[in-house]
Design a protein around this motif. Structure first.
Motif, PDB file in Angstrom:
ATOM      1  N   TYR A  89       0.707  -1.231   0.218  1.00 29.65           N
ATOM      2  CA  TYR A  89       0.016   0.101   0.138  1.00 29.65           C
ATOM      3  C   TYR A  89       0.997   1.366  -0.126  1.00 29.65           C
ATOM      4  CZ  TYR A  89      -3.743  -3.137   1.363  1.00 29.65           C
ATOM      5  OH  TYR A  89      -4.696  -4.237   1.399  1.00 29.65           O
TER       6      TYR A  89
ATOM      7  N   GLN B 145       2.592  14.390  -1.017  1.00 32.65           N
ATOM      8  CA  GLN B 145       3.223  13.836  -2.136  1.00 32.65           C
ATOM      9  C   GLN B 145       3.873  15.196  -3.004  1.00 32.65           C
ATOM     10  OE1 GLN B 145       0.728  12.631  -5.526  1.00 32.65           O
ATOM     11  NE2 GLN B 145       1.610  10.572  -4.675  1.00 32.65           N
TER      12      GLN B 145
ATOM     13  N   LEU C 228      -1.037   7.123   3.923  1.00 31.59           N
ATOM     14  CA  LEU C 228      -1.472   5.936   2.631  1.00 31.59           C
ATOM     15  C   LEU C 228      -2.017   4.679   3.700  1.00 31.59           C
ATOM     16  CD1 LEU C 228       1.567   6.262   0.323  1.00 31.59           C
ATOM     17  CD2 LEU C 228      -0.765   7.148  -0.271  1.00 31.59           C
TER      18      LEU C 228
ATOM     19  N   SER D  39       2.286   9.144  -8.437  1.00 25.38           N
ATOM     20  CA  SER D  39       1.114  10.182  -8.335  1.00 25.38           C
ATOM     21  C   SER D  39       0.366  10.049  -9.598  1.00 25.38           C
ATOM     22  CB  SER D  39       1.825  11.719  -8.344  1.00 25.38           C
ATOM     23  OG  SER D  39       0.891  12.563  -8.648  1.00 25.38           O
TER      24      SER D  39
ATOM     25  N   GLN E  96      -0.076   7.615 -11.402  1.00 21.70           N
ATOM     26  CA  GLN E  96      -1.042   6.379 -11.338  1.00 21.70           C
ATOM     27  C   GLN E  96      -2.269   6.379 -10.606  1.00 21.70           C
ATOM     28  OE1 GLN E  96       1.900   3.316  -9.868  1.00 21.70           O
ATOM     29  NE2 GLN E  96       2.633   2.922 -11.861  1.00 21.70           N
ATOM     30  N   THR E  97      -1.888   7.131  -9.199  1.00 19.41           N
ATOM     31  CA  THR E  97      -2.992   7.628  -8.297  1.00 19.41           C
ATOM     32  C   THR E  97      -4.083   8.305  -9.245  1.00 19.41           C
ATOM     33  OG1 THR E  97      -1.331   7.407  -6.414  1.00 19.41           O
ATOM     34  CG2 THR E  97      -3.643   8.479  -6.053  1.00 19.41           C
ATOM     35  N   ARG E  98      -3.764   9.352  -9.769  1.00 17.28           N
ATOM     36  CA  ARG E  98      -4.530  10.186 -10.555  1.00 17.28           C
ATOM     37  C   ARG E  98      -5.377   9.599 -11.505  1.00 17.28           C
ATOM     38  NH1 ARG E  98      -1.238  15.800 -11.432  1.00 17.28           N
ATOM     39  NH2 ARG E  98      -0.954  16.230  -9.280  1.00 17.28           N
TER      40      ARG E  98
ATOM     41  N   ARG F  88      -6.311   6.106 -11.394  1.00 17.68           N
ATOM     42  CA  ARG F  88      -6.969   5.495 -10.803  1.00 17.68           C
ATOM     43  C   ARG F  88      -8.086   5.997 -10.220  1.00 17.68           C
ATOM     44  NH1 ARG F  88      -3.878   4.094  -6.713  1.00 17.68           N
ATOM     45  NH2 ARG F  88      -2.573   2.665  -7.995  1.00 17.68           N
ATOM     46  N   GLU F  89      -8.014   7.224  -9.600  1.00 16.29           N
ATOM     47  CA  GLU F  89      -9.214   8.252  -9.282  1.00 16.29           C
ATOM     48  C   GLU F  89     -10.036   8.419 -10.259  1.00 16.29           C
ATOM     49  OE1 GLU F  89      -6.867  11.542  -7.224  1.00 16.29           O
ATOM     50  OE2 GLU F  89      -6.841  10.323  -5.558  1.00 16.29           O
TER      51      GLU F  89
END
Length: 423
Positions: A236, A300, A352, A411, A413-415, A417-418
């Motif tokens: 995670y 971040q 996180l 960062s 990848q997170t965006r 996914r969101e």
């Protein structure tokens, strides 16, 4: 009648005087206890930073003057972090059984005793063993104090308290390298002073009331259970572990390898004693401001910015490697940028992870810091020995650049996914 009148008047002026006063006195007493405990723990961390900041350049200079190769010198510096790595998976269960105070007491006496033994017998492998012991003792101190502070700190002051915790270590680490100047007086003097200071602060721990961690949040504290939680932390929050790793690599390389680089490039020991604290001093100045900024715009974003600034500073240091003023400027600016990455990494990890994984996350941050600190001096020593010029600084810049790329990738990848979850 008189008694009833007296009681009525007393209650009319203060309806529940005894209960209110009692609660007020208990609250004041509790706040004083928490404040005293907090500052004792902060002092312990400061002395730990002092001993680590002193030990790396001190032994590097002693070995360099005795003709020990830079690669062996760097290998010896890894012993401290080998001790931390050995101790890390074994910390949870003892803490549950004996509590915070005994853990700190055992760690403190281990560090103080090892420091006193350094002047007794100066051989490579004996000092290697003593540094392993200091690594184990220091990790006991850090894990116990860090977990204790976060457990009793109220949510609204937790960020501030963690910043003060990191700041106190940084101040100690800044002052530590100044002890190298005492080598001109006697080689044993810095070790003796560090041991005495550790024992003085260690004595205040006996005034603290012992407490135990909340076992329900730590889960199964067996050896196997710890490794299971470590795996979840990696899944995670792997990216949050890179800043502590990078900081350990950077800190240990600077303090363990830079004195060797400096002496081989005509920079005096006195100049080294000023240049090394410049990095730590920069981190002290920026510790609280960066922590507050990360609360506002996100951990971040701050980490991405400071990593690219740090990359630029150490690249610039490579171009001014023969100028004391130029290096001082680069070290100070780099310290202001990346000197807080360990505490920022811990905060990012907290963002996180779910609450039940935070103790394991704290240990993992320590493990990654130790791993970076262990490989840093060895890679730095090989770089100095095999490559010419300013390759030492370019090595550090490359490491920071890799972490910067990892943060940006995570960062993005997170965006994505969101966005995917939203639509």
């Amino acid at each position: 009648m008189t008694n009833g009148s007296s009681s009525y008047c007393q209650n009319e002026g203060n309806p529940l005087p005894s209960k209110n006063n009692q609660h007020r006195l208990e609250s004041v007493h509790m706040n004083k206890q928490l404040s005293f405990r907090f500052w004792v723990l902060v002092a312990i961390v400061s002395i730990s930073g002092f001993s680590q900041g002193m030990l790396l350049p001190l032994i590097a200079i002693i070995f360099e003057q005795d003709g020990v190769s830079s690669s062996l010198n760097g290998l010896n510096a890894t012993a401290l972090y080998i001790g931390i790595l050995i101790a890390s998976p074994l910390m949870e269960k003892p803490l549950q059984k004996i509590g915070y105070r005994p853990m700190i007491i055992i760690g403190g006496i281990t560090v103080a005793a090892a420091m006193l033994l350094f002047p007794i017998w100066k051989t490579f492998w004996f000092w290697f063993f003593l540094r392993i012991c200091i690594g184990v003792g220091d990790h006991m101190l850090h894990f116990a104090t860090q977990t204790w502070i976060t457990s009793f700190s109220p949510k609204e002051h937790r960020g501030r308290n963690i910043s003060i915790y990191g700041l106190s270590f940084g101040i100690g680490f800044t002052v530590g390298p100044l002890m190298t100047q005492l080598l001109a007086v006697h080689e044993a003097l810095p070790f003796i002073i560090s041991s005495v200071m550790t024992l003085i602060v260690w004595g205040f721990v006996f005034k603290l009331k012992n407490e135990f961690p909340e076992t329900e949040n730590m889960g199964d504290a067996t050896f196997v259970g710890s490794f299971r939680r470590f795996g979840k932390v990696l899944r995670y929050a792997w990216v949050a572990l890179l800043p502590p790793l990078g900081y350990g690599f950077l800190e240990a390389s600077l303090n363990g390898n830079f004195p060797i680089f400096a002496l081989r490039n005509g920079i005096s020991v006195d100049a080294v004693a000023v240049l090394l604290p410049a990095f730590a001093a920069g981190s002290i100045l920026s510790q609280l401001p960066l922590g507050i900024l990360s609360d506002r715009i996100g951990r971040q974003s701050v980490l991405i910015v400071v990593m690219i600034i740090g990359t630029g500073c150490f690249t610039a240091a490579g171009f001014v490697s023969h100028s004391t003023i130029g290096l001082f400027t680069c070290f100070a600016l780099a310290g202001m940028a990346v000197g807080s990455t360990f505490s920022l990494g811990i905060s990012y990890m907290t963002d996180l992870l779910p609450k039940e994984l935070l103790p394991a996350g704290n240990i993992m941050c320590g493990i990654f810091f130790s791993f970076g600190s262990m490989i840093g001096p060895f890679i730095g020593g090989v770089t100095i020995e095999k490559l010419e010029g300013s390759s030492f600084f370019y090595m550090i810049a490359t490491m920071l650049l890799v972490i910067f790329i990892s943060l940006v990738t995570f960062s993005l990848q997170t965006r994505r996914r969101e966005i995917a979850e939203k639509y």
